[in-house]
Design an enzyme around this catalytic site. Sequence first.
Site, PDB file in Angstrom:
ATOM      1  N   LYS A 188     115.831   8.824 -68.694  1.00  0.00           N
ATOM      2  CA  LYS A 188     115.218  10.088 -68.267  1.00  0.00           C
ATOM      3  C   LYS A 188     114.658   9.868 -66.875  1.00  0.00           C
ATOM      4  CE  LYS A 188     114.562  14.120 -70.377  1.00  0.00           C
ATOM      5  NZ  LYS A 188     115.451  14.692 -71.393  1.00  0.00           N
TER       6      LYS A 188
HETATM    7  P1  NAD Z   1     113.250  25.847 -69.959  1.00  0.00           P
HETATM    8  O1  NAD Z   1     112.512  25.445 -68.741  1.00  0.00           O
HETATM    9  O2  NAD Z   1     114.501  26.668 -69.822  1.00  0.00           O
HETATM   10  O3  NAD Z   1     112.268  26.669 -70.950  1.00  0.00           O
HETATM   11  C1  NAD Z   1     111.037  26.166 -71.328  1.00  0.00           C
HETATM   12  C2  NAD Z   1     110.283  27.283 -72.050  1.00  0.00           C
HETATM   13  O4  NAD Z   1     109.081  26.756 -72.603  1.00  0.00           O
HETATM   14  C3  NAD Z   1     109.861  28.440 -71.146  1.00  0.00           C
HETATM   15  O5  NAD Z   1     109.942  29.645 -71.864  1.00  0.00           O
HETATM   16  C4  NAD Z   1     108.395  28.094 -70.825  1.00  0.00           C
HETATM   17  O6  NAD Z   1     107.642  29.237 -70.470  1.00  0.00           O
HETATM   18  C5  NAD Z   1     107.972  27.519 -72.146  1.00  0.00           C
HETATM   19  N1  NAD Z   1     106.810  26.626 -72.071  1.00  0.00           N
HETATM   20  C6  NAD Z   1     106.636  25.564 -71.259  1.00  0.00           C
HETATM   21  N2  NAD Z   1     105.442  24.980 -71.491  1.00  0.00           N
HETATM   22  C7  NAD Z   1     104.865  25.711 -72.480  1.00  0.00           C
HETATM   23  C8  NAD Z   1     103.630  25.632 -73.170  1.00  0.00           C
HETATM   24  N3  NAD Z   1     102.749  24.668 -72.878  1.00  0.00           N
HETATM   25  N4  NAD Z   1     103.356  26.544 -74.144  1.00  0.00           N
HETATM   26  C9  NAD Z   1     104.242  27.511 -74.454  1.00  0.00           C
HETATM   27  N5  NAD Z   1     105.430  27.634 -73.828  1.00  0.00           N
HETATM   28  C10 NAD Z   1     105.726  26.755 -72.858  1.00  0.00           C
HETATM   29  O7  NAD Z   1     113.545  24.495 -70.735  1.00  0.00           O
HETATM   30  P2  NAD Z   1     114.635  24.233 -71.857  1.00  0.00           P
HETATM   31  O8  NAD Z   1     115.866  23.692 -71.215  1.00  0.00           O
HETATM   32  O9  NAD Z   1     114.731  25.403 -72.758  1.00  0.00           O
HETATM   33  O10 NAD Z   1     113.972  22.996 -72.620  1.00  0.00           O
HETATM   34  C11 NAD Z   1     112.898  23.187 -73.530  1.00  0.00           C
HETATM   35  C12 NAD Z   1     112.604  21.858 -74.201  1.00  0.00           C
HETATM   36  O11 NAD Z   1     113.788  21.404 -74.876  1.00  0.00           O
HETATM   37  C13 NAD Z   1     112.207  20.711 -73.260  1.00  0.00           C
HETATM   38  O12 NAD Z   1     111.303  19.890 -73.951  1.00  0.00           O
HETATM   39  C14 NAD Z   1     113.510  19.947 -73.054  1.00  0.00           C
HETATM   40  O13 NAD Z   1     113.286  18.598 -72.703  1.00  0.00           O
HETATM   41  C15 NAD Z   1     114.109  20.086 -74.436  1.00  0.00           C
HETATM   42  N6  NAD Z   1     115.558  19.925 -74.494  1.00  0.00           N
HETATM   43  C16 NAD Z   1     116.364  20.692 -73.713  1.00  0.00           C
HETATM   44  C17 NAD Z   1     117.738  20.551 -73.798  1.00  0.00           C
HETATM   45  C18 NAD Z   1     118.664  21.427 -73.018  1.00  0.00           C
HETATM   46  O14 NAD Z   1     119.889  21.336 -73.226  1.00  0.00           O
HETATM   47  N7  NAD Z   1     118.168  22.297 -72.158  1.00  0.00           N
HETATM   48  C19 NAD Z   1     118.290  19.576 -74.663  1.00  0.00           C
HETATM   49  C20 NAD Z   1     117.427  18.819 -75.451  1.00  0.00           C
HETATM   50  C21 NAD Z   1     116.064  19.012 -75.354  1.00  0.00           C
END
Ligand code: NAD
Length: 419
Positions: free
Chosen positions: A111
């Site tokens: 990461k």
């Molecule tokens: P993103 O940036 O598209 O969306 C994140 C969302 O979470 C947004 O709606 C934001 O407003 C909200 N958010 C952030 N902090 C917050 C808080 N403290 N309280 C409430 N809401 C909050 O990100 P994403 O790609 O959807 O990823 C979300 C999570 O999933 C992350 O932890 C990421 O590491 C994990 N993840 C993502 C993927 C992927 O393919 N995108 C794969 C595995 C894991």
Amino acid sequence: MTTTIALETMTTSTPAVRMFERTADSLRLDGATRALLAGSKREVSVRFPVRMDDGTHRVFTGHRVQHNTSRGPAKGGIRYAPGVDLPELRDLAMGMTLKSALAGLPFGGAKGGVRLDPRALSPHELERVTRAFADELADVIGPDRDIPAPDMGTNERVMSWFVDAYARRTGRLDLQAATGKPVELGGLRIRRDATGHGVAFTIDLAARARGLQLRGASVAIQGFGNVGLATARSLRAAGARLVAVTDITGGVIRTDGIDIARLSRWVQEVGGVAGAPGYDALAADDIFGLPVDILVLAASEGQVTPSNAPEISAKILAEGANWPTDPDADATLRDRGVFVIPDILANAGGVIASHLEWSGLGRSMPDEEAYAHVRRLLANAFERVTAESTLVAGDTRLSAHRIAVADVLTSARLRGVAA
Ligand code: NAD
């Protein structure tokens, strides 16, 4: 300005470290074997200057953590966020090692990230930061060493700049130095939705295991970005009803169902769910105590803790985000009868799709075949986790981690680097 930090073992008691200790105790690992996985294989910290649009220069700090490469090249996202730091990246890198192993992929875990607020930089500034960061990392990453992907604050555009900078610097033109690229640069059409699709699929499997009908089941989702939105769409396709959503701006609730497409348009226009017309407001922290069937955590780390776990009454808790639950809250959740689908299982659809992109296997696959491949690997992992969980009193997180750690150690032993 590159620093390689040689680590003995991690000393801070982060969620990943505590979970690893619980797993190592359960598997009765000896000290030397623990040491192999307790800390990162390599950590690189860089500071680099970037010219801003107004002509001034600003120095940025970035890191890349490679946790383990026993099963293959390290794999993991790059995030741009103000809070990026090494302890967070170490936990996420370890999670990637275990997630890839549990899914049966030939990857290790990594990461990385740069400490910045992407909303405060112009596209040109973001491009220059990305190119400079790729240049700094060029000696330790690469298609057969360590393959980045998008994460919070980064996207297909950032990956395009990243692979271009890497190709210019190294002369390697195959563009496999990162995944999550646009389709025109070898990306996979399903990549963007693969994580959410997989989260919904594992919820379907958990619902069957618990005898819960997905049709008509109520769902609350924390986080309405890439993962939250795609999960919401897939669950709706299975007949579930989205009743509450929160994000960084606040939350909305409506018990007879939220219109996902309308809410998504609102978020695109104003940047968050708060204030969306037609719904009641929901305080962000109130999502945990809602009387829903399914709670999806798709925001960020550390959301469910030992102090708010007693509020949770959902039958299924699905971890779309990484480390959204403190492992110390697991016992409370189990006592309350919550079926936890741990992150390394629930959100592995993204890295499975990334493997199709990186290996080229997905290039000629119709989308439905690629989704079916994601589901096949997830179903296999889910079955292993539920079977193993009978050995550990229904602790699904411990079960998933035991399988993943054991598989990584098998690879390490076969390579002669573990006893
Ligand atoms: P993103 O940036 O598209 O969306 C994140 C969302 O979470 C947004 O709606 C934001 O407003 C909200 N958010 C952030 N902090 C917050 C808080 N403290 N309280 C409430 N809401 C909050 O990100 P994403 O790609 O959807 O990823 C979300 C999570 O999933 C992350 O932890 C990421 O590491 C994990 N993840 C993502 C993927 C992927 O393919 N995108 C794969 C595995 C894991």
